[in-house]
Design a protein around this motif. Structure first.
Motif, short mmCIF file in Angstrom:
data_model
loop_
_atom_site.label_atom_id
_atom_site.label_comp_id
_atom_site.label_asym_id
_atom_site.label_seq_id
_atom_site.Cartn_x
_atom_site.Cartn_y
_atom_site.Cartn_z
N MET A 173 43.58 -22.29 -39.88
CA MET A 173 44.84 -22.62 -40.56
C MET A 173 44.62 -22.82 -42.05
SD MET A 173 46.46 -25.31 -37.79
CE MET A 173 47.63 -26.02 -38.94
N ALA A 174 43.59 -23.57 -42.40
CA ALA A 174 43.31 -23.86 -43.81
C ALA A 174 42.91 -22.60 -44.58
CB ALA A 174 42.21 -24.91 -43.92
N MET A 175 42.11 -21.74 -43.95
CA MET A 175 41.70 -20.51 -44.61
C MET A 175 42.89 -19.55 -44.78
SD MET A 175 38.47 -20.40 -45.54
CE MET A 175 37.89 -18.71 -45.44
N ALA A 176 43.79 -19.51 -43.81
CA ALA A 176 44.99 -18.68 -43.93
C ALA A 176 45.86 -19.21 -45.07
CB ALA A 176 45.76 -18.65 -42.61
N ASP A 177 45.97 -20.53 -45.18
CA ASP A 177 46.73 -21.13 -46.27
C ASP A 177 46.09 -20.76 -47.61
OD1 ASP A 177 47.26 -23.40 -48.31
OD2 ASP A 177 48.78 -23.76 -46.77
N LEU A 178 44.79 -20.83 -47.68
CA LEU A 178 44.07 -20.48 -48.90
C LEU A 178 44.30 -19.01 -49.26
CD1 LEU A 178 42.09 -21.42 -51.11
CD2 LEU A 178 40.23 -20.90 -49.52
N ALA A 179 44.27 -18.14 -48.27
CA ALA A 179 44.51 -16.72 -48.50
C ALA A 179 45.94 -16.48 -49.01
CB ALA A 179 44.27 -15.91 -47.23
N LYS A 180 46.89 -17.18 -48.43
CA LYS A 180 48.30 -17.01 -48.80
C LYS A 180 48.61 -17.59 -50.17
CE LYS A 180 52.97 -17.97 -47.24
NZ LYS A 180 53.82 -18.53 -46.18
N ASN A 181 48.01 -18.73 -50.49
CA ASN A 181 48.36 -19.44 -51.73
C ASN A 181 47.32 -19.33 -52.83
OD1 ASN A 181 50.95 -20.75 -50.86
ND2 ASN A 181 49.59 -21.47 -49.25
N GLY A 182 46.31 -18.53 -52.63
CA GLY A 182 45.23 -18.40 -53.60
C GLY A 182 45.48 -17.38 -54.69
N ARG A 183 46.71 -16.96 -54.85
CA ARG A 183 47.11 -16.04 -55.92
C ARG A 183 48.25 -16.65 -56.70
NH1 ARG A 183 43.43 -12.39 -56.72
NH2 ARG A 183 42.59 -11.58 -54.81
N GLY A 184 48.15 -16.55 -58.02
CA GLY A 184 49.21 -17.05 -58.87
C GLY A 184 50.35 -16.05 -58.94
N PRO A 185 51.43 -16.38 -59.66
CA PRO A 185 52.58 -15.48 -59.79
C PRO A 185 52.20 -14.13 -60.42
CG PRO A 185 53.12 -17.65 -60.66
CD PRO A 185 51.66 -17.65 -60.33
N ASP A 186 51.17 -14.15 -61.25
CA ASP A 186 50.72 -12.93 -61.90
C ASP A 186 49.74 -12.12 -61.04
OD1 ASP A 186 48.58 -14.65 -62.01
OD2 ASP A 186 48.21 -14.42 -64.16
N GLY A 187 49.43 -12.63 -59.85
CA GLY A 187 48.52 -11.93 -58.94
C GLY A 187 47.06 -12.29 -59.13
N ALA A 188 46.78 -13.09 -60.16
CA ALA A 188 45.39 -13.49 -60.42
C ALA A 188 44.95 -14.55 -59.40
CB ALA A 188 45.26 -14.04 -61.83
N SER A 189 43.67 -14.53 -59.08
CA SER A 189 43.11 -15.51 -58.16
C SER A 189 43.19 -16.90 -58.77
CB SER A 189 41.65 -15.15 -57.87
OG SER A 189 41.05 -16.11 -57.07
N ARG A 190 43.55 -17.87 -57.96
CA ARG A 190 43.60 -19.26 -58.43
C ARG A 190 42.97 -20.16 -57.39
NH1 ARG A 190 47.00 -23.30 -56.96
NH2 ARG A 190 48.45 -22.88 -55.28
N ALA A 191 42.41 -21.25 -57.87
CA ALA A 191 41.82 -22.24 -56.96
C ALA A 191 42.94 -23.05 -56.33
CB ALA A 191 40.87 -23.15 -57.73
N VAL A 192 42.77 -23.39 -55.06
CA VAL A 192 43.75 -24.19 -54.33
C VAL A 192 43.07 -25.49 -53.94
CG1 VAL A 192 45.24 -24.29 -52.29
CG2 VAL A 192 44.85 -22.10 -53.45
N SER A 193 43.71 -26.61 -54.24
CA SER A 193 43.12 -27.90 -53.91
C SER A 193 43.27 -28.20 -52.42
CB SER A 193 43.76 -29.02 -54.73
OG SER A 193 45.05 -29.31 -54.24
N LEU A 194 42.33 -28.96 -51.90
CA LEU A 194 42.41 -29.35 -50.50
C LEU A 194 43.62 -30.24 -50.25
CD1 LEU A 194 38.69 -29.98 -49.45
CD2 LEU A 194 40.10 -27.94 -49.17
N ALA A 195 44.03 -31.01 -51.26
CA ALA A 195 45.22 -31.86 -51.11
C ALA A 195 46.46 -31.00 -50.86
CB ALA A 195 45.41 -32.73 -52.35
N GLU A 196 46.56 -29.85 -51.55
CA GLU A 196 47.69 -28.94 -51.33
C GLU A 196 47.68 -28.40 -49.91
OE1 GLU A 196 48.40 -25.82 -54.40
OE2 GLU A 196 46.71 -26.78 -55.43
N ILE A 197 46.51 -27.95 -49.48
CA ILE A 197 46.38 -27.40 -48.12
C ILE A 197 46.70 -28.49 -47.09
CG2 ILE A 197 44.79 -26.40 -46.44
CD1 ILE A 197 43.29 -25.12 -48.83
#
Length: 163
Positions: free
Chosen positions: A12-36
């Motif tokens: 579940m956490a890795m799927a969340d990271l895959a889904k939310n690990g891109r910014g609006p511009d498509g660039a990779s972004r770090a996702v905090s564990l608190a968000e997940i």
């Protein structure tokens, strides 16, 4: 056969990271564990333990500092669910024997039970299925096609056997 909370939460956490690990511009972004933790309703301290194992397994990279968090170590289409489950030390097996493929069985005398090979084969099928499903498949909800393609064949075989 039951997948433990550890394995399910890691996926579940890795799927969340895959889904939310891109910014609006498509660039990779770090996702905090608190968000997940907030989105998936998983304890932050539990996620910290899981991500330590995922990092050790080479599936995520940590980013320090402001805006820090985690990124996938490789693309979502290259990361399969079986890797995630195994990285958090969750064995994929359906037998009750202590060691997978152990010559020592689960019976009191040490022999294998009469259905051992059935459950061992089931565990291998589960592993093969999870190894064929990528994080991208999960995020894009493309796992149902695999399920439907397996079910009709099983149903027709069962009906043929009953006839």
């Amino acid at each position: 056969m039951r997948l433990s909370t550890k394995g399910r939460y890691a996926v579940m956490a890795m799927a969340d990271l895959a889904k939310n690990g891109r910014g609006p511009d498509g660039a990779s972004r770090a996702v905090s564990l608190a968000e997940i933790a907030a989105r998936q309703e998983i304890s932050l301290s539990y996620l910290e333990q899981l991500f330590a194992r995922l990092r050790k397994g080479g599936l995520v990279q940590s980013v320090r500092g402001p805006g820090g968090g985690y990124r996938l170590a490789k693309a979502a289409h290259e990361t399969v669910v079986a890797e995630i489950v195994l990285a958090v030390d969750e064995p994929i097996r359906a037998t009750r024997c202590v060691a997978h493929s152990s010559p020592k069985g689960c019976m009191m005398g040490g022999e294998r039970c009469i259905t051992h090979n059935l459950w061992e084969d089931l565990g291998a099928e589960i592993h093969a299925y999870l190894a064929a499903v990528s994080l991208e498949d999960v995020v894009m909800n493309r796992t149902g096609g695999r399920r439907r393609s397996v079910a009709p064949a099983s149903a027709s075989q069962a009906m043929g056997a009953a006839a």
